[in-house]
Design a protein around this motif. Structure first.
Motif, PDB file in Angstrom:
ATOM      1  N   PHE A 580      23.993 -10.938 -49.208  1.00  0.00           N
ATOM      2  CA  PHE A 580      23.282 -10.780 -49.387  1.00  0.00           C
ATOM      3  C   PHE A 580      22.784 -10.066 -50.608  1.00  0.00           C
ATOM      4  O   PHE A 580      22.624  -9.953 -51.504  1.00  0.00           O
ATOM      5  CB  PHE A 580      24.194  -9.001 -48.481  1.00  0.00           C
ATOM      6  N   GLU A 581      21.658  -9.208 -50.215  1.00  0.00           N
ATOM      7  CA  GLU A 581      20.527  -8.900 -51.873  1.00  0.00           C
ATOM      8  C   GLU A 581      20.063  -7.578 -51.444  1.00  0.00           C
ATOM      9  O   GLU A 581      20.002  -6.540 -50.532  1.00  0.00           O
ATOM     10  CB  GLU A 581      19.298  -9.950 -51.661  1.00  0.00           C
ATOM     11  N   CYS A 582      20.643  -7.158 -52.939  1.00  0.00           N
ATOM     12  CA  CYS A 582      19.904  -5.255 -53.317  1.00  0.00           C
ATOM     13  C   CYS A 582      18.333  -5.195 -53.799  1.00  0.00           C
ATOM     14  O   CYS A 582      18.983  -5.778 -55.079  1.00  0.00           O
ATOM     15  CB  CYS A 582      20.965  -4.667 -53.525  1.00  0.00           C
ATOM     16  N   ALA A 583      17.847  -3.878 -53.611  1.00  0.00           N
ATOM     17  CA  ALA A 583      16.955  -3.562 -54.870  1.00  0.00           C
ATOM     18  C   ALA A 583      17.221  -3.831 -56.091  1.00  0.00           C
ATOM     19  O   ALA A 583      18.241  -2.636 -55.502  1.00  0.00           O
ATOM     20  CB  ALA A 583      16.085  -3.288 -53.988  1.00  0.00           C
ATOM     21  N   LEU A 584      16.989  -3.771 -56.972  1.00  0.00           N
ATOM     22  CA  LEU A 584      16.970  -3.625 -58.785  1.00  0.00           C
ATOM     23  C   LEU A 584      16.310  -1.837 -58.149  1.00  0.00           C
ATOM     24  O   LEU A 584      14.992  -1.953 -58.463  1.00  0.00           O
ATOM     25  CB  LEU A 584      16.527  -4.336 -59.783  1.00  0.00           C
TER      26      LEU A 584
END
Length: 585
Positions: A580-584
């Motif tokens: 999964f990827e989360c925005a900074l």
């Protein structure tokens, strides 16, 4: 001459040749003029150039002032709609495209500006010529004719408003028509010191206007086809490639010739799990719309196979299997490269394509990667191999199609040597400028193939932005992952992401512990986003499903899909990876 039935024999009418030498010389001069004028008018596929050519050949030979008007609709975006027959309306928009004059009429008080769009008036002789398709001759009154019979007493010279008749001047208007469509008109005017227009002048102007009509129509058709081809090519090739962590990209595409804007060459860059990037360059045999269509199918197939995160040789193997289902029997070369910016390694497989070049920033060395050469895609029963090699930060990988190094006048070895020299000469330039330099040095006059170039500066991802752990699949592992994620994000100064990343990583690890039999790998990467990957040895991919109130599980992936910016799962050689990827923030 009117053509009869196919079996009718048309009588041959020889051109009358004057008996005297002066008449022969005049005829030769007139024929030479027509030949040169025709060449000048028909030498371009551009509306403005064709109009300029017509205006230049009639002044001063036929007139002192020549003006070319074209329907304004020819210059507007019409899509696939035909040229509208606007001349039948009481007013019609035309554009004054070209103006040439040898002696400015002293009685004409205003300038005739090129590019001006104006509305024709019904009384205008230009409107009459365009409406009827016949020339309109406006000569000065002959001897003994009353002045009030002058047909141009109130001629609207500029189409913008009535202007009093210019004494002693005469005019001729010839329509520009092709296949029954009116495209514009040619306006000619002579000063008082020249004789009126005679029948030969009218016929000559008609011949030149007819040639210009064909030229304008061809230019309009070419522009429409070029726009369609351009749209097709842009739909097949990415206008821009996405940005990837640890990679800088530059890319260019050139069609084989300006007349054929589409072709079978393509390039692509595809994001893979773990911040890896796949670089692809391919070349479908031939060029043109059909090759471009086949190219689009291959490109889509490569992106689909890349989404499965298969090894490069398996991507080519499956691509070759898919090609067997194409009815056209097209053959394609393809190069598939995967770059891992964390491990700083590239993995390459080749299907009959030229190997990529690697330029070493530290040493300046330029060398081709020694890639095992497999057969082109579409041949069938191909055996493809993969090689893996290490790269350094700021090395540049150059992928290209053979149009960059092949031409009709030189051997491919000469082209490759030139490419090496160009890369060495442009070593100090930014990547995009280097890419422009490579295509800018091509000999376009002798090039007969499309060109695609993809350059990648391999920057890598610093170790300080990577955290990874190998953990045993135990019931206590999810809690340990929570602590590791929290401490790592605190060290990276990402407090806003701690709760979300800790929760989602724990959910993925919990699923992995339930099915894994070997150690689980957990990896965090900080680039322009926060990426979390969980790898285990179970090949079954997780799937979103609706969890009822009585179900004990099935809610973890719903949390991941709701809270993460993106997520996905793919098989690996030894199991699967879920990420999964989360925005900074």
């Amino acid at each position: 001459m009117t053509l009869g039935p196919p079996d009718a024999v048309q009588p041959y009418t020889p051109l009358p040749i004057p008996a005297d030498e002066a008449g022969r010389a005049a005829l030769r001069e007139w024929l030479t003029y027509l030949a040169e004028a025709t060449h000048r008018i028909g030498g371009s596929l551009n509306l403005a150039d064709t109009s300029y050519g017509l205006a230049e050949v009639v002044v001063p030979r036929l007139a002192d002032l020549g003006v070319v008007y074209l329907l304004d609709a020819l210059f507007t975006e019409r899509g696939d709609r035909p040229v509208p027959e606007l001349v039948v309306a009481p007013t019609a928009a035309v554009r004054r495209v070209a103006v040439r004059e040898s002696v400015r009429p002293a009685a004409l008080p205003y300038a005739l500006a090129e590019g001006e769009t104006i509305l024709m008036r019904a009384a205008s002789p230009i409107h009459r010529a365009m409406l009827t398709g016949e020339p309109v001759l406006l000569n000065r009154p002959g001897p003994g004719e009353p002045a009030e019979a002058d047909p141009v007493r109130h001629i609207e010279w500029t189409l913008a408003g009535p202007t009093p008749w210019l004494p002693g001047y005469c005019a001729l208007v010839v329509p520009l028509r092709v296949r029954g469509h009116t495209l514009g008109a040619l306006f000619l005017m002579r000063n008082p010191d020249r004789p009126p227009f005679d029948d030969l002048d009218v016929r000559t102007a008609g011949l030149l206007a007819a040639q210009a009509g064909f030229g304008v129509d061809n230019a309009d058709l070419y522009r429409a086809q070029a726009a369609t081809a351009d749209t097709l090519q842009h739909s097949m090739l990415p206008m821009t490639l996405p940005a990837f962590a640890g990679v800088e990209l530059a890319y260019r595409y050139l069609p084989a010739t300006p007349m054929i804007q589409v072709g079978g060459d393509w390039y692509d860059a595809i994001g893979l799990p773990g911040s890896r990037v796949a670089f692809v360059v391919g070349d479908v045999m031939g060029h043109g719309v059909r090759s471009a269509a086949i190219m689009g199918q291959f490109r889509t197939a490569v992106r689909t196979l890349a989404a499965l995160d298969l090894p490069p040789d398996q991507v080519l193997r499956h691509l070759d299997d898919l090609a067997q289902g194409f009815d056209d029997g097209y053959v394609t070369t393809c190069l598939y490269v995967v770059y891992d910016p964390v491990a700083r390694r590239v993995t390459v497989a080749n299907a009959g394509h030229l190997p990529p070049l690697l330029t070493r920033t530290g040493t300046g060395e330029i060398r081709p990667l020694e890639v095992p050469d497999g057969p082109p895609i579409g041949v069938g029963d191909g055996v493809f191999a993969t090689i893996e090699t290490g790269v350094a930060d700021d090395d540049v990988l150059v992928l290209f199609t053979d149009g960059l190094v092949e031409s009709r006048t030189e051997d491919i070895d000469v082209g490759l040597a030139r490419l090496h020299r160009d890369l060495a000469a442009s070593a100090g330039l930014p990547l995009r400028a280097r890419c422009d330099h490579l295509v800018g040095t091509l000999d376009t006059a002798h090039r007969n193939d499309d060109v695609a170039v993809l350059m990648a500066r391999l920057r890598g991802i610093d170790a300080e932005n990577v955290a990874q752990w190998l953990l045993q699949p135990r019931t206590t592992t999810p809690a340990r992952v929570r602590r590791l994620v929290r401490s790592t994000l605190a060290g990276w100064d990402l407090p806003d992401l701690v709760d979300t990343a800790e929760l989602l990583a724990c959910e993925l690890v919990t699923n992995a512990v339930r099915h894994a039999t070997r150690p689980i790998e957990v990896r965090l990467l900080r680039t322009d986003a926060l990426l979390c990957e969980v790898t285990d040895d179970d090949h079954r991919l997780p799937a979103l499903r609706h969890a009822t109130a009585m179900d004990e599980g099935g809610r973890g992936l719903h949390l991941v899909s709701r809270l993460a910016r993106r997520w996905g799962a793919s098989r690996t050689a030894t199991g699967k990876v879920v990420w999964f990827e989360c925005a900074l923030r």
